[in-house]
Structures are given as C-alpha cells and as structure tokens.
Design a protein around this motif. Structure first.
Motif, PDB file in Angstrom:
ATOM      1  N   GLY A 141      -1.176   0.057  -1.298  1.00 36.22           N
ATOM      2  CA  GLY A 141      -0.470   1.074  -0.506  1.00 36.22           C
ATOM      3  C   GLY A 141       0.962   1.175  -0.972  1.00 36.22           C
ATOM      4  O   GLY A 141       1.380   0.480  -1.908  1.00 36.22           O
ATOM      5  N   ASP A 142       1.702   2.045  -0.336  1.00 38.46           N
ATOM      6  CA  ASP A 142       3.083   2.269  -0.742  1.00 38.46           C
ATOM      7  C   ASP A 142       3.973   2.228   0.498  1.00 38.46           C
ATOM      8  O   ASP A 142       3.927   3.139   1.329  1.00 38.46           O
ATOM      9  N   LEU A 143       4.742   1.169   0.612  1.00 44.90           N
ATOM     10  CA  LEU A 143       5.607   1.049   1.791  1.00 44.90           C
ATOM     11  C   LEU A 143       7.080   1.251   1.442  1.00 44.90           C
ATOM     12  O   LEU A 143       7.957   0.770   2.139  1.00 44.90           O
ATOM     13  N   ARG A 189       6.035   7.537  11.189  1.00 42.98           N
ATOM     14  CA  ARG A 189       5.490   7.601   9.829  1.00 42.98           C
ATOM     15  C   ARG A 189       5.329   6.203   9.247  1.00 42.98           C
ATOM     16  O   ARG A 189       4.347   5.898   8.594  1.00 42.98           O
ATOM     17  N   GLU A 190       6.349   5.379   9.501  1.00 42.04           N
ATOM     18  CA  GLU A 190       6.287   4.008   8.961  1.00 42.04           C
ATOM     19  C   GLU A 190       5.079   3.269   9.531  1.00 42.04           C
ATOM     20  O   GLU A 190       4.406   2.525   8.821  1.00 42.04           O
ATOM     21  N   ARG A 209      -3.055   1.581   5.789  1.00 44.03           N
ATOM     22  CA  ARG A 209      -3.793   1.240   4.559  1.00 44.03           C
ATOM     23  C   ARG A 209      -3.528  -0.195   4.098  1.00 44.03           C
ATOM     24  O   ARG A 209      -4.473  -0.955   3.862  1.00 44.03           O
ATOM     25  N   GLN A 265       6.466  -6.503  -0.545  1.00 40.94           N
ATOM     26  CA  GLN A 265       6.577  -5.054  -0.353  1.00 40.94           C
ATOM     27  C   GLN A 265       7.148  -4.317  -1.557  1.00 40.94           C
ATOM     28  O   GLN A 265       7.092  -3.100  -1.627  1.00 40.94           O
ATOM     29  N   PRO A 324      10.572   5.856   3.327  1.00 40.67           N
ATOM     30  CA  PRO A 324      10.488   7.309   3.171  1.00 40.67           C
ATOM     31  C   PRO A 324      11.875   7.923   3.210  1.00 40.67           C
ATOM     32  O   PRO A 324      12.786   7.331   3.771  1.00 40.67           O
ATOM     33  N   LYS A 359       8.703  -6.360   5.240  1.00 46.63           N
ATOM     34  CA  LYS A 359       7.536  -5.520   5.551  1.00 46.63           C
ATOM     35  C   LYS A 359       6.243  -6.291   5.324  1.00 46.63           C
ATOM     36  O   LYS A 359       5.237  -6.054   5.995  1.00 46.63           O
ATOM     37  N   ARG A 413       1.949   4.544   7.923  1.00 44.10           N
ATOM     38  CA  ARG A 413       1.836   4.063   6.536  1.00 44.10           C
ATOM     39  C   ARG A 413       1.387   2.611   6.451  1.00 44.10           C
ATOM     40  O   ARG A 413       1.048   2.129   5.384  1.00 44.10           O
TER      41      ARG A 413
END
Ligand code: UDP
Length: 413
Positions: free
Chosen positions: A63-65, A80-81, A87, A8, A68, A108, A84
């Motif tokens: 993607g970008d984990l 939101r998590e 993708r 991650q 946030p 993650k 996310r």
C-alpha cells in the motif's frame, strides 16, 4: 523466530538505515538463518525498497501511506488517512499469519501494527525513532502515538534516553521502554588514505596555491529539513568570514521538504558563500565523504532523537560539534569525545568552529577518543544482540501474549 518488520517509508531515512542493519548483520540478524527469519512490509516504494532487494531481504509493498497533499479540510484528510489504512492492514494481516512477532519501525507502521496486533494477538515491538513532541509532530499525532504505543505495544525500543524521556513525560508507559542505541560497524568507517586523497582531489579540496594547503573542510550530513538546521550552519559560516573554510552539505530532501533545499541555495547566494559551499545531494558513500572532512557539524534546530551522523563522525575519527540537547549529550562528552554548544546559536557555533580550526592537536585528540568510545558503545554486534534478545524473550514468554495478564518487565537486557 519469524518477524514481520513494518516500515512506512520508501526513503533512506535514519530509521530505515537502522532497520537494514538490524535485519542484515552478524550472528543476530533476521535474514534467513537457522534461527531467525525476517520479512519487511513496506508502505511506500523508493530507494529503501531497492536496498532491501539488493540485500536479498524478503519484502512486500503493501500500500501507499505517503502523506496525501493538503488540499482539503483536516477532517476529510484524517478520513482519507483512515481509509488508506485498509489495504496495508489487510495485507499485513495476511503476512502476519506466518509470523510470531510484529516489529513496527515508524509511527504509521505502529498504527497498522496496533490494529493487526488486536486481531492476531501477536507480540508487538515498537522501535521509537522519534521525539514525540510538538517540534516534530502535531499534537493530535503525539497523543495518538503515545496512547497506542502504551496500550498496544508489548515492548518499546527508544533510540535514546532523550526519546524515552519525552515519551514518558507525555504519559507513555515507562516500564515498557528500553533504550537501545543505533548500532554501527566500525570497520565501515576505516577508509584508506588513497581513497581520501582521490576524493579530496575530485571535490577540489586538495592543495591550492591560494590556500597553501588542504582546504579546512566541514561536513554536514543530514537530509534537508528545516529542523535539521543546515541554515544555522550557513549563518555560522557567514559569521566566520574565513574563505579558507569549505562546507560540504551532504543530503537531500527526503520527505517533501524540497522547498527548504531551494531556500538553502538562495541563502548561500545571499550570504555570498557560493565559492565555499558544495551541495553534494544524497550520497551513499558517507564513510568516504566523512574521511575528507576536518570537522563534522550537526546543528539541528530541534532536539535530535538520535542523529546517526554524530556517531558516524566519531567512528570516522573526526571531532563532532553538536548542540547540548536531545540525544547529543548522551553520544558525545564535551571536550573529551566531542564538542557541545548551546542549541540554535550561530555565533556559538562559529566560535566553536574557530577554536577547533585553530587547534589541530585538540581535533586529533577528540577524534581519536571519539572513535575508541563509539566503536564500543555503538557497535552493531552489541546493539543487535540487545534487540535480538528482547524479541526472543517475548517469544519465549507465553505471558507476552495480550490475551494473558500483562507481562512483567524482563528487566535490563
Ligand atoms: N545519510 C546518507 N546520505 C546522505 C545524507 C545522510 O546516507 O547524503 C545518512 C547519514 O549517514 C545517517 C542517516 O542518513 O546515517 C541520517 O540519520 P539520522 O539519524 O539523522 O536520521 P533522520 O532524522 O534523517 O531520519
């Protein structure tokens, strides 16, 4: 053997440095060889991605984990998590078509790996680098990870007995876990004397009239995070009130703990230690920096899952002081290959430093024994062989597929 590694982080944390060594070392590596191929799916960009590129390891940013910013309610944040995740899951599903095994290297990554595993039925290995306790994670995260790992992972590699113990105490399935320590190449820590002298000079640690010899140098090598305990080391340094001691703080905030870095600088000033402490930031030349130190201190305020710097200090032939909890007692034997002290105790730390500073013979004995011990127990050839064999055994056994009955424990490897 084709393996899809998931991670991650784009930063060079301990888990990522460990993965680089697993993929790219020795006979049992996963970089294009006739026997094995590995590719990495990454959920964030950063220096880790650059290191993968430099080592010619196939990798994909999917993607970008990154966490946030906490600007909304917990429920919205969780939602939101989850969104996310879509993708990375889609991309990993696509990459997994050409793979035989998924290897999740971070929490993650484990979540994504578990979802993908449900769709593909591929064996899933979870490399557990974390102590799943309230000191490191939220309660909700701990429960989720323990349950996911127990239900979805085919095998779990715990990076120490301490990590394994907490996992099983939290209800994790013990039969699935195997302890495999991080591995290292001992020769990386053999630094020639000329380089050490030159570096000492550059850092201002060489002979000075005021001190009549090299400054006694302590090294702390950790990313800046409150639980890593650099502030405890500063407290101990103030307690010692010995201006001949110099402290190198090597590392930086990697996961959004920049505020703690500022706090350490303010603490240094408030304690009047500016002339004794150097902040070196994140550095790649760790073996060289270890070589200029007389003593390595690792003083985390919470149990360490592994703590690579302890072994790195041992391999550099240095005495290492560490707390008697977490992984440290597995890595160091007090008075033989290291020095264990009560955790979170600045006075005990100051006393240990004082004792070891006063006894160069003891420091030398500890350092020599540590190097001999660590170069056997934590040799990368040995640990990578264990990981390779574990993955191989899952591919050879059709029973490892989840659609079949639960696989028997392949036993010690
Ligand atoms: N490290 C590094 N440069 C630095 C500070 C640390 O390369 O400036 C390395 C250190 O040598 C060790 C790793 O970062 O190999 C940190 O390992 P640890 O087990 O403490 O993992 P973490 O908890 O930071 O993920």
């Amino acid at each position: 053997m084709t393996i899809l590694f998931l991670d991650q982080s784009g930063e060079l944390g301990g888990a990522e440095l460990c993965l680089l060594d697993i993929i790219d070392h020795g006979d049992h590596r996963f970089i294009d060889t006739p026997l094995a191929h590995g590719q990495v799916a990454l959920f964030a960009e950063g220096p880790f991605q650059e290191r993968l590129a430099r080592a010619d390891i196939e990798h994909h940013l999917v993607g970008d984990l990154r966490a946030p910013r906490r600007e909304c309610s917990v429920v919205r944040q969780r939602l939101r998590e989850i969104i996310r995740l879509i993708r990375p899951v889609r991309e990993v599903l696509r990459l997994a078509q050409d793979c035989e095994l998924i290897y999740a290297n971070t929490p993650k990554a484990m979540v994504v790996g578990a979802i993908v595993q449900r769709f593909t039925g591929l064996p899933l290995v979870y490399h557990l680098h974390d102590i799943l306790s309230a000191q490191h994670f939220g309660q909700w995260e701990c429960r989720l990870l323990v349950r996911l790992a127990s239900n979805c992972a085919t095998r779990i590699i715990a990076n120490s007995q301490a990590t394994q113990r907490v996992f099983t105490a939290a209800g994790g399935e013990r039969d699935k876990t195997t302890v495999i320590y991080n591995g290292f190449l001992p020769q990386k820590f053999a630094v020639d004397v000329g380089t050490t002298i030159e570096l000492r000079r550059k850092l201002g640690l060489h002979q000075t009239a005021a001190h009549g010899g090299n400054r006694f140098t302590i090294g702390c090598f950790s990313r800046f995070a409150p639980w890593k305990g650099q502030s405890l080391m500063l407290e101990a340094l103030a307690e010692l009130a010995d201006p001949t001691i110099h402290l190198l703080l090597v590392g930086d905030a990697l996961f959004g703990e920049g505020e703690y870095g500022l706090k350490l600088r303010r603490q240094t000033e408030a304690l009047g230690l500016q002339s004794q402490v150097q902040f070196l930031g994140f550095r790649e030349e760790v073996p060289q920096l270890l070589s200029v130190c007389d003593l390595i201190v690792h003083s985390p305020r919470a149990p360490e899952p592994f703590g690579r710097v302890m072994v790195e200090g041992m391999l550099a032939g240095k005495p290492v002081i560490a707390p008697e909890e977490g992984s440290a007692p597995e890595l160091l034997r007090h008075g033989e290959t290291g020095w264990l002290i009560p955790p979170r105790d600045a006075i005990a730390l100051a006393q240990a430093i004082h004792q070891l500073k006063a006894d160069p013979g003891l420091r030398q004995r500890l350092g020599q024994a540590a190097a001999a011990d660590a170069s056997q127990r934590f040799h990368l050839d040995y640990t990578n062989r264990q990981i390779y064999d574990l993955c191989d055994s899952l591919l050879q056994s059709p029973r490892s597929r989840p659609s079949q009955p639960r696989p028997p424990d392949p036993g010690p490897i």
